[in-house]
Design a protein around this motif. Structure first.
Motif, PDB file in Angstrom:
ATOM      1  N   SER A 125       0.831  -1.215   0.000  1.00  0.00           N
ATOM      2  CA  SER A 125       0.000   0.000   0.000  1.00  0.00           C
ATOM      3  C   SER A 125       0.860   1.257   0.000  1.00  0.00           C
ATOM      4  CB  SER A 125      -0.915   0.010   1.230  1.00  0.00           C
ATOM      5  OG  SER A 125      -1.801  -1.081   1.203  1.00  0.00           O
ATOM      6  N   GLY A 126       0.564   2.142  -0.946  1.00  0.00           N
ATOM      7  CA  GLY A 126       1.297   3.391  -1.077  1.00  0.00           C
ATOM      8  C   GLY A 126       2.498   3.308  -1.998  1.00  0.00           C
ATOM      9  N   PHE A 127       2.846   2.076  -2.408  1.00  0.00           N
ATOM     10  CA  PHE A 127       4.029   1.865  -3.254  1.00  0.00           C
ATOM     11  C   PHE A 127       3.662   0.956  -4.435  1.00  0.00           C
ATOM     12  CE2 PHE A 127       5.419   2.867   0.987  1.00  0.00           C
ATOM     13  CZ  PHE A 127       6.483   3.733   0.807  1.00  0.00           C
ATOM     14  N   LEU A 158      -7.193   0.120 -11.619  1.00  0.00           N
ATOM     15  CA  LEU A 158      -6.325  -0.547 -10.655  1.00  0.00           C
ATOM     16  C   LEU A 158      -6.104   0.462  -9.538  1.00  0.00           C
ATOM     17  CD1 LEU A 158      -6.030  -2.409 -13.096  1.00  0.00           C
ATOM     18  CD2 LEU A 158      -3.610  -2.632 -12.565  1.00  0.00           C
ATOM     19  N   SER A 159      -6.845   0.298  -8.459  1.00  0.00           N
ATOM     20  CA  SER A 159      -6.901   1.297  -7.406  1.00  0.00           C
ATOM     21  C   SER A 159      -5.914   0.994  -6.288  1.00  0.00           C
ATOM     22  CB  SER A 159      -8.325   1.398  -6.841  1.00  0.00           C
ATOM     23  OG  SER A 159      -8.779   0.126  -6.423  1.00  0.00           O
ATOM     24  N   THR A 160      -5.461   2.044  -5.635  1.00  0.00           N
ATOM     25  CA  THR A 160      -4.398   1.929  -4.642  1.00  0.00           C
ATOM     26  C   THR A 160      -4.944   1.936  -3.216  1.00  0.00           C
ATOM     27  OG1 THR A 160      -4.111   4.328  -4.593  1.00  0.00           O
ATOM     28  CG2 THR A 160      -2.766   3.098  -6.169  1.00  0.00           C
ATOM     29  N   GLN A 161      -4.106   1.473  -2.312  1.00  0.00           N
ATOM     30  CA  GLN A 161      -4.295   1.607  -0.861  1.00  0.00           C
ATOM     31  C   GLN A 161      -5.608   1.029  -0.340  1.00  0.00           C
ATOM     32  OE1 GLN A 161      -2.957   5.345   0.902  1.00  0.00           O
ATOM     33  NE2 GLN A 161      -1.952   5.916  -1.025  1.00  0.00           N
ATOM     34  N   GLU A 162      -6.086  -0.028  -0.952  1.00  0.00           N
ATOM     35  CA  GLU A 162      -7.293  -0.677  -0.439  1.00  0.00           C
ATOM     36  C   GLU A 162      -7.056  -1.254   0.945  1.00  0.00           C
ATOM     37  OE1 GLU A 162     -10.166  -4.146   0.091  1.00  0.00           O
ATOM     38  OE2 GLU A 162      -7.982  -4.068   0.147  1.00  0.00           O
ATOM     39  N   GLY A 194      -7.643   1.187   3.965  1.00  0.00           N
ATOM     40  CA  GLY A 194      -8.869   1.971   4.073  1.00  0.00           C
ATOM     41  C   GLY A 194      -9.547   2.303   2.766  1.00  0.00           C
ATOM     42  N   CYS A 195      -9.251   1.555   1.710  1.00  0.00           N
ATOM     43  CA  CYS A 195      -9.935   1.737   0.417  1.00  0.00           C
ATOM     44  C   CYS A 195      -9.807   3.165  -0.102  1.00  0.00           C
ATOM     45  CB  CYS A 195     -11.408   1.359   0.522  1.00  0.00           C
ATOM     46  SG  CYS A 195     -11.711  -0.298   1.186  1.00  0.00           S
ATOM     47  N   ARG A 196      -8.640   3.762   0.088  1.00  0.00           N
ATOM     48  CA  ARG A 196      -8.468   5.188  -0.215  1.00  0.00           C
ATOM     49  C   ARG A 196      -8.489   5.487  -1.703  1.00  0.00           C
ATOM     50  NH1 ARG A 196      -3.583   5.491   4.261  1.00  0.00           N
ATOM     51  NH2 ARG A 196      -4.912   5.154   6.070  1.00  0.00           N
ATOM     52  N   GLY A 210     -15.138  -8.564   7.094  1.00  0.00           N
ATOM     53  CA  GLY A 210     -14.404  -8.127   5.914  1.00  0.00           C
ATOM     54  C   GLY A 210     -15.052  -6.950   5.217  1.00  0.00           C
ATOM     55  N   GLY A 211     -14.413  -6.514   4.152  1.00  0.00           N
ATOM     56  CA  GLY A 211     -14.892  -5.386   3.371  1.00  0.00           C
ATOM     57  C   GLY A 211     -13.964  -5.169   2.184  1.00  0.00           C
ATOM     58  N   THR A 212     -14.443  -4.444   1.194  1.00  0.00           N
ATOM     59  CA  THR A 212     -13.683  -4.224  -0.038  1.00  0.00           C
ATOM     60  C   THR A 212     -13.868  -2.782  -0.496  1.00  0.00           C
ATOM     61  OG1 THR A 212     -15.479  -4.719  -1.581  1.00  0.00           O
ATOM     62  CG2 THR A 212     -14.239  -6.603  -0.701  1.00  0.00           C
ATOM     63  N   ASN A 213     -13.296  -2.468  -1.644  1.00  0.00           N
ATOM     64  CA  ASN A 213     -13.506  -1.149  -2.246  1.00  0.00           C
ATOM     65  C   ASN A 213     -14.976  -0.852  -2.498  1.00  0.00           C
ATOM     66  OD1 ASN A 213     -10.886  -0.188  -2.352  1.00  0.00           O
ATOM     67  ND2 ASN A 213     -10.485  -0.974  -4.402  1.00  0.00           N
ATOM     68  N   ALA A 214     -15.781  -1.899  -2.606  1.00  0.00           N
ATOM     69  CA  ALA A 214     -17.217  -1.681  -2.818  1.00  0.00           C
ATOM     70  C   ALA A 214     -17.831  -0.848  -1.703  1.00  0.00           C
ATOM     71  CB  ALA A 214     -17.929  -3.025  -2.923  1.00  0.00           C
TER      72      ALA A 214
END
Length: 356
Positions: free
Chosen positions: A17-19, A209-213, A216-218, A296-300
């Motif tokens: 995350s972040g990289f 392709l999303s980052t930092q999930e 915190g799904c940022r 659990g949880g996701t970007n959704a």
């Protein structure tokens, strides 16, 4: 590049995350000139995103997060060991005695191992106890602060990734590797969009392709505000449960097909969208398994609350031992997931979306 090599390359690439830069670069190389791509300042990668004022069709966003769980160097001890924190959720029992790679100031990865106490120095009272992460260290084979900092050029804030190379067993059709949560979702997006490149659809597909999930799904928040989709499909590498639950309770089994999620603590899937996907799977003989998650949880969780409420579904490829150094996934599940997402894209229309 075939799908097997695609999955292996996405698994092997480094990107806590972040990289996530290496993941985005790999995706851009594979996409090539098939679609326009761009990145934003949080390093989300967009494939075929069309500005809202130029759109002529509804937009279906395919999302998968590019980050993996890992660690970050917090401080360096006098004896050269690295104190670290977690990036993403880890169980203490899964961390010790594994190899890792630490990114140094020259952009090179240094091999290390997460420290463990030999049984020779463990009392009977402590035998079998799990060490807390705050008491663990990363050892890169140095003996002083100066050697770690000056010779190995490792500093505070350095990202740390599991040191694992993905393999594929042709007999079992299983992959063994790292970061399937959620590089397998990234691979699905690339495969689907490349296969549908010349297909005339009633919707526009945009891949993210999303980052930092894992923190915190940022990235998904930023991406959804940029894409403003009409429907979102979140491709995930959710935890498998068939290795500790019976056949009738398991809802994340290997070789049972794509996993369609009804609910988790962060989102209730749009039931009309779920019924549409069930119908598509049945009509196309695509294997799916349905899950009702208690955790659990996701970007959704972030996506479905944007833009006045976006019909959103999570479709996953179950991963045994996710959020650890190693995991198994089934190539058969991957194929069923690609087939399902393609069939959704080929059959969904504006009228159907409006009915959601």
């Amino acid at each position: 590049m075939n799908s097997i090599e695609l999955i292996k390359r996405f698994s092997d690439v480094n990107g806590v995350s972040g990289f996530e830069d290496e993941v985005a670069q790999l995706a851009k190389e594979i996409i090539g000139n098939d679609y326009p791509v761009c990145e934003d300042k949080i390093r989300n990668l967009y494939i075929n995103n069309i500005e809202k004022e130029k759109r002529t069709k509804p937009v279906v966003m395919l999302d998968a997060h590019s980050d993996e769980v890992g660690f970050m160097v917090q401080s360096i001890e006098p004896n050269g060991l690295l104190k670290f924190i977690a990036l993403g959720g880890w169980s203490n029992q899964q961390i010790p005695a594994h190899k890792v790679r630490v990114l140094n100031r020259d952009g090179e990865y240094v091999e290390g191992i997460i420290s463990s106490i030999p049984p020779h120095f463990t009392s009977k009272a402590d035998a079998g106890k799990v060490t807390d992460m705050k008491d663990m260290f990363i050892d890169v084979g140095t003996t002083s602060y100066e050697e770690t900092v000056n010779d190995f050029k490792i500093g505070v804030g350095a990202p740390v990734v599991p040191d694992v190379i993905c393999t594929y067993n042709e007999k079992s059709r299983m992959f063994l590797g790292k970061a399937f949560d959620d590089r397998v979702g990234c691979a699905v997006i690339v495969d689907v969009m490349k296969e549908l490149k010349d297909k005339e659809l009633d919707v526009t597909l945009t891949g993210v392709l999303s980052t930092q999930e894992e923190e915190g799904c940022r990235g998904a928040v930023v991406a959804t505000q940029k894409v403003m989709p009409d429907v979102a499909i979140v491709l995930e590498g959710p935890p498998a449960d068939d290795n500790f639950r019976g056949a009738y309770r398991s809802q994340g089994a290997l070789r049972k097909g794509a996993q369609v999620r009804h609910i988790d603590p962060t989102m209730i899937a749009n039931p009309r969208l779920v019924r549409f996907i069930q119908k598509i799977a049945m009509e196309n003989n695509i294997k799916i398994q349905e899950t009702v998650r208690e955790s659990g949880g996701t970007n959704a969780s972030k996506i479905h609350l944007e833009n006045g409420g976006i019909p959103t579904i999570v479709i996953g490829i179950p991963v045994r031992y996710t959020h650890s150094h190693y995991g198994f996934i089934s190539y058969d599940d991957y194929i069923e997931t690609v087939k399902l997402v393609k069939a959704i894209a080929e059959n969904i229309t504006k009228d159907i979306i409006d009915s959601f």
